[in-house]
Write a protein that holds these residues in place. Structure first.
Motif, PDB file in Angstrom:
ATOM      1  N   LYS A   1      14.629  -3.160   3.593  1.00 38.29           N
ATOM      2  CA  LYS A   1      13.723  -2.550   2.612  1.00 38.29           C
ATOM      3  C   LYS A   1      14.206  -1.144   2.267  1.00 38.29           C
ATOM      4  CE  LYS A   1       9.366  -4.945   3.093  1.00 38.29           C
ATOM      5  NZ  LYS A   1       7.927  -4.891   3.337  1.00 38.29           N
TER       6      LYS A   1
ATOM      7  N   ARG B   1       1.007 -14.323   1.577  1.00 39.32           N
ATOM      8  CA  ARG B   1       0.405 -14.240   2.911  1.00 39.32           C
ATOM      9  C   ARG B   1      -0.892 -15.054   3.026  1.00 39.32           C
ATOM     10  NH1 ARG B   1       0.817  -7.843   3.780  1.00 39.32           N
ATOM     11  NH2 ARG B   1       0.313  -7.905   1.571  1.00 39.32           N
TER      12      ARG B   1
ATOM     13  N   THR C   1      -1.950  -4.718   9.535  1.00 37.30           N
ATOM     14  CA  THR C   1      -2.926  -4.955  10.611  1.00 37.30           C
ATOM     15  C   THR C   1      -3.261  -6.451  10.596  1.00 37.30           C
ATOM     16  OG1 THR C   1      -4.540  -4.102   9.008  1.00 37.30           O
ATOM     17  CG2 THR C   1      -4.013  -2.688  10.873  1.00 37.30           C
TER      18      THR C   1
ATOM     19  N   VAL D   1       0.831  -1.203   0.000  1.00 32.39           N
ATOM     20  CA  VAL D   1       0.000   0.000   0.000  1.00 32.39           C
ATOM     21  C   VAL D   1       0.867   1.256   0.000  1.00 32.39           C
ATOM     22  CG1 VAL D   1      -1.617   1.327   1.425  1.00 32.39           C
ATOM     23  CG2 VAL D   1      -1.992  -1.108   1.072  1.00 32.39           C
TER      24      VAL D   1
ATOM     25  N   THR E   1      -6.243  -1.022   7.128  1.00 31.58           N
ATOM     26  CA  THR E   1      -7.587  -1.540   7.384  1.00 31.58           C
ATOM     27  C   THR E   1      -7.711  -1.910   8.855  1.00 31.58           C
ATOM     28  OG1 THR E   1      -7.511  -2.503   5.183  1.00 31.58           O
ATOM     29  CG2 THR E   1      -9.242  -3.307   6.662  1.00 31.58           C
TER      30      THR E   1
ATOM     31  N   ASP F   1      10.227   3.158   6.849  1.00 30.35           N
ATOM     32  CA  ASP F   1       9.948   1.752   7.192  1.00 30.35           C
ATOM     33  C   ASP F   1      10.866   1.345   8.339  1.00 30.35           C
ATOM     34  OD1 ASP F   1       8.260  -0.522   5.422  1.00 30.35           O
ATOM     35  OD2 ASP F   1       9.654  -1.335   6.906  1.00 30.35           O
TER      36      ASP F   1
HETATM   37  N1  LIG Z   1      -2.046  -5.358   0.219  1.00 25.43           N
HETATM   38  C1  LIG Z   1      -3.237  -4.964  -0.172  1.00 25.43           C
HETATM   39  O1  LIG Z   1      -3.680  -5.310  -1.239  1.00 25.43           O
HETATM   40  C2  LIG Z   1      -4.095  -4.063   0.704  1.00 25.43           C
HETATM   41  C3  LIG Z   1      -5.230  -3.481   0.130  1.00 25.43           C
HETATM   42  C4  LIG Z   1      -6.003  -2.634   0.891  1.00 25.43           C
HETATM   43  C5  LIG Z   1      -5.668  -2.424   2.215  1.00 25.43           C
HETATM   44  N2  LIG Z   1      -4.569  -3.012   2.766  1.00 25.43           N
HETATM   45  C6  LIG Z   1      -4.249  -2.710   4.156  1.00 25.43           C
HETATM   46  O2  LIG Z   1      -3.170  -1.785   4.187  1.00 25.43           O
HETATM   47  C7  LIG Z   1      -2.318  -2.050   5.301  1.00 25.43           C
HETATM   48  C8  LIG Z   1      -0.893  -2.304   4.827  1.00 25.43           C
HETATM   49  O3  LIG Z   1      -0.873  -3.470   4.039  1.00 25.43           O
HETATM   50  P1  LIG Z   1       0.334  -3.857   3.096  1.00 25.43           P
HETATM   51  O4  LIG Z   1      -0.158  -4.942   2.229  1.00 25.43           O
HETATM   52  O5  LIG Z   1       0.929  -2.648   2.471  1.00 25.43           O
HETATM   53  O6  LIG Z   1       1.370  -4.439   4.182  1.00 25.43           O
HETATM   54  P2  LIG Z   1       2.905  -4.795   3.940  1.00 25.43           P
HETATM   55  O7  LIG Z   1       3.256  -5.810   4.947  1.00 25.43           O
HETATM   56  O8  LIG Z   1       3.158  -5.060   2.494  1.00 25.43           O
HETATM   57  O9  LIG Z   1       3.668  -3.435   4.274  1.00 25.43           O
HETATM   58  C9  LIG Z   1       3.665  -2.840   5.525  1.00 25.43           C
HETATM   59  C10 LIG Z   1       5.028  -2.218   5.770  1.00 25.43           C
HETATM   60  O10 LIG Z   1       4.955  -1.493   6.999  1.00 25.43           O
HETATM   61  C11 LIG Z   1       6.204  -1.624   7.647  1.00 25.43           C
HETATM   62  N3  LIG Z   1       6.040  -1.228   9.040  1.00 25.43           N
HETATM   63  C12 LIG Z   1       5.592  -1.951  10.083  1.00 25.43           C
HETATM   64  N4  LIG Z   1       5.562  -1.190  11.197  1.00 25.43           N
HETATM   65  C13 LIG Z   1       5.997   0.037  10.848  1.00 25.43           C
HETATM   66  C14 LIG Z   1       6.178   1.255  11.552  1.00 25.43           C
HETATM   67  N5  LIG Z   1       5.896   1.357  12.856  1.00 25.43           N
HETATM   68  N6  LIG Z   1       6.647   2.319  10.885  1.00 25.43           N
HETATM   69  C15 LIG Z   1       6.936   2.240   9.559  1.00 25.43           C
HETATM   70  N7  LIG Z   1       6.775   1.117   8.837  1.00 25.43           N
HETATM   71  C16 LIG Z   1       6.313   0.035   9.477  1.00 25.43           C
HETATM   72  C17 LIG Z   1       6.586  -3.064   7.398  1.00 25.43           C
HETATM   73  O11 LIG Z   1       7.963  -3.276   7.591  1.00 25.43           O
HETATM   74  C18 LIG Z   1       6.161  -3.238   5.946  1.00 25.43           C
HETATM   75  O12 LIG Z   1       7.194  -2.925   5.048  1.00 25.43           O
HETATM   76  C19 LIG Z   1      -2.964  -3.210   6.042  1.00 25.43           C
HETATM   77  O13 LIG Z   1      -3.811  -2.722   7.029  1.00 25.43           O
HETATM   78  C20 LIG Z   1      -3.776  -3.892   4.965  1.00 25.43           C
HETATM   79  O14 LIG Z   1      -4.868  -4.597   5.499  1.00 25.43           O
HETATM   80  C21 LIG Z   1      -3.767  -3.810   2.016  1.00 25.43           C
END
Ligand SMILES: NC(=O)c1ccc[n+]([C@@H]2O[C@H](COP(=O)([O-])OP(=O)(O)OC[C@H]3O[C@@H](n4cnc5c(N)ncnc54)[C@H](O)[C@@H]3O)[C@@H](O)[C@H]2O)c1
Length: 447
Positions: A54, A349, A103, A30, A138, A49
């Motif tokens: 990364k 995942r 999340t 995201v 989310t 991050d």
């Molecule tokens: N992947 C999707 O298709 C999608 C779609 C809609 C919503 N979402 C929601 O968006 C959110 C993120 O999902 P994602 O798929 O991008 O996750 P992801 O795991 O791909 O990326 C999250 C990133 O956040 C980093 N992170 C963790 N704690 C942190 C902090 N305190 N400060 C800075 N960085 C930190 C992690 O190292 C990771 O690189 C989730 O809530 C997910 O449910 C995801």
């Protein structure tokens, strides 16, 4: 002497003139595309991050996300518009901060919002007047106001006056070439009207259509509704598929027939189970918060239960075919095609394929292999397994059972059907194959 501009006026002016700095916390599926979008709009953007590997990859201009082309990323990093960093003190330099952190749920499937809280603490450490914070992860209704807001207000600054806070759920669909960050409408709800207004303006810099709603809870709940809508409908067809297997009716033909109705019907398809980061998890977020209000989300939970039973159902199909060959479980060679949780993505995942492999292993099937052009290796039950380098007739002939768990588009299904002894197709990937169909056991087809 002119009147001193308020934090809101100042921020609004910066946004209007595109003279602002954006920060995105979480460089994942995201956050990275969002940060890139702001950088490409000519806005200085920090990408934060907690994972140093990364950050160093991004600093070298290398993308690890398929939807983010390395060339586009490298260009923004080289010009200094996109600044990947692990130094959260730079949050102070940002006018607008997006939280895009994971999340997940706990082992007991309760929400784990610790990443949101940690990211909020990082922002709170340098919070200053004139900053807008937008949560995008989310989560359950109430997170923004009951968990994020108090951490920010501990600084003594006032929401709606000094700083601004909103929730705007992400709708990105990895792998989707048609609907992107720019052209997918987004919903946003601020804690106050000013918060909403500023968040709309900030989002409109990169998103064509921004839809304001009354408050963060509406936006939080809207996201859960969108995803649970999918979960419930997929559960419905998954249940129907199991029934069709008993009735001897082909669910895929049924769905095709029903889809000819031009209104009031929308096709969803059965499969080996739900994976990924959203649809599987979100029902549990809602069920958890509902319990606090003495409410049991029977319907939503039932859908999750049906979807979670699918890997077990497919395990049953595989073991039945092994028994029919006949070969013992110990000696059976089973090859999985596609372990990513959905087509043409590299995201593993909560992959249902892995779940099925684990279940088979527990039942004594030891000769498990997989082929996935997007996933080089997987870990299951503490073991590391590499993808077969190539899908060849020889490899297929060596297997007792080939299971199509994910229908990646680059695979030659004609060849798969031609050379395999038995194909268990959980996605109807072989629908266009005309020859050798006798070897295909299609989920929900009644055989
Ligand atoms: N992947 C999707 O298709 C999608 C779609 C809609 C919503 N979402 C929601 O968006 C959110 C993120 O999902 P994602 O798929 O991008 O996750 P992801 O795991 O791909 O990326 C999250 C990133 O956040 C980093 N992170 C963790 N704690 C942190 C902090 N305190 N400060 C800075 N960085 C930190 C992690 O190292 C990771 O690189 C989730 O809530 C997910 O449910 C995801």
């Amino acid at each position: 002497m002119g009147r001193h501009r308020t934090s809101r006026e100042d921020l609004r002016e910066r946004i209007r003139r595109r003279r602002l700095t954006v920060g995105v916390l979480g460089m994942g599926y995201v956050g990275l595309p969002l940060a890139l979008e702001y950088a490409r709009a000519g806005i200085r953007t920090f990408g934060f991050d907690i994972k140093p590997e990364k950050i160093s990859q991004l600093q070298q201009g290398q993308s690890y996300i398929r939807d983010v082309p390395t060339a586009a990323l490298a260009e923004q990093v080289q010009t200094g518009r996109l600044i990947p960093t692990g130094d959260f003190r730079h949050c102070a330099d940002c006018d607008v901060l997006f939280i895009c952190v994971p999340t997940p749920f706990t082992a007991h499937k309760d929400p784990d919002i610790s990443f949101i809280l940690q990211a909020t603490e990082s922002i709170a450490a340098t919070l200053r007047p004139g900053q807008l914070i937008v949560l995008k992860s989310t989560t359950f209704p109430g997170t923004t106001e009951e968990y994020v807001l108090p951490l920010l207000q501990r600084t003594g600054l006032q929401v709606g006056e000094d700083f601004f806070l909103a929730f705007s759920p992400e709708r990105v669909d990895p792998g989707n070439r048609v609907w992107t960050t720019a052209n997918t409408p987004v919903v946003v709800g601020g804690v106050t009207e000013r918060c909403t207004e500023l968040a709309v303006a900030a989002l409109e810099l990169v998103v064509q259509k921004v839809v304001p709603v009354r408050n963060p809870r509406v936006a939080e709940m809207a996201k859960l509704l969108e995803n649970i809508f999918r979960s419930v409908n997929i559960a419905l067809v998954n249940e129907m598929a199991q029934l069709c297997d008993r009735l001897g009716v082909n669910i895929w033909e049924v769905i095709e027939a029903a889809s000819t109705k031009p209104f009031g019907f929308m096709p969803f398809y059965p499969g080996p189970g739900i994976g990924g980061h959203c649809i599987l998890i979100d029902p549990y977020y809602l069920a958890w918060v509902a319990r606090r209000y003495d409410f049991v989300t029977n319907f939503v939970t039932l859908a999750a239960e049906v979807n979670e039973s699918m890997p077990f159902y497919v395990r049953g199909l595989i073991e039945r075919e092994i028994a029919r060959l006949p070969v013992s479980l110990e000696r059976a060679r089973v090859l999985f095609l596609g372990v990513a949780f959905k087509r043409d993505v590299d995201d593993l995942r909560h992959s249902p394929a892995l779940k099925i492999m684990e279940l088979l292993w527990h039942d004594g099937v030891r000769q498990l292999a997989y082929y996935d052009p997007y996933i080089r290796s997987v870990e299951f039950l503490g073991r590391r397994l590499e993808s077969m380098p190539e899908l060849t007739p020889t490899l297929l002939r060596q297997q007792h059972i080939v299971v199509i768990t994910t229908d990646h588009s680059g695979v030659d299904y004609e060849m798969v059907c031609r050379w395999s002894r038995v194909v268990i197709d959980t996605r109807n990937a072989c629908r266009h194959v005309r020859r050798s169909r006798a070897r295909v056991v299609l989920l929900g087809s009644g055989r």
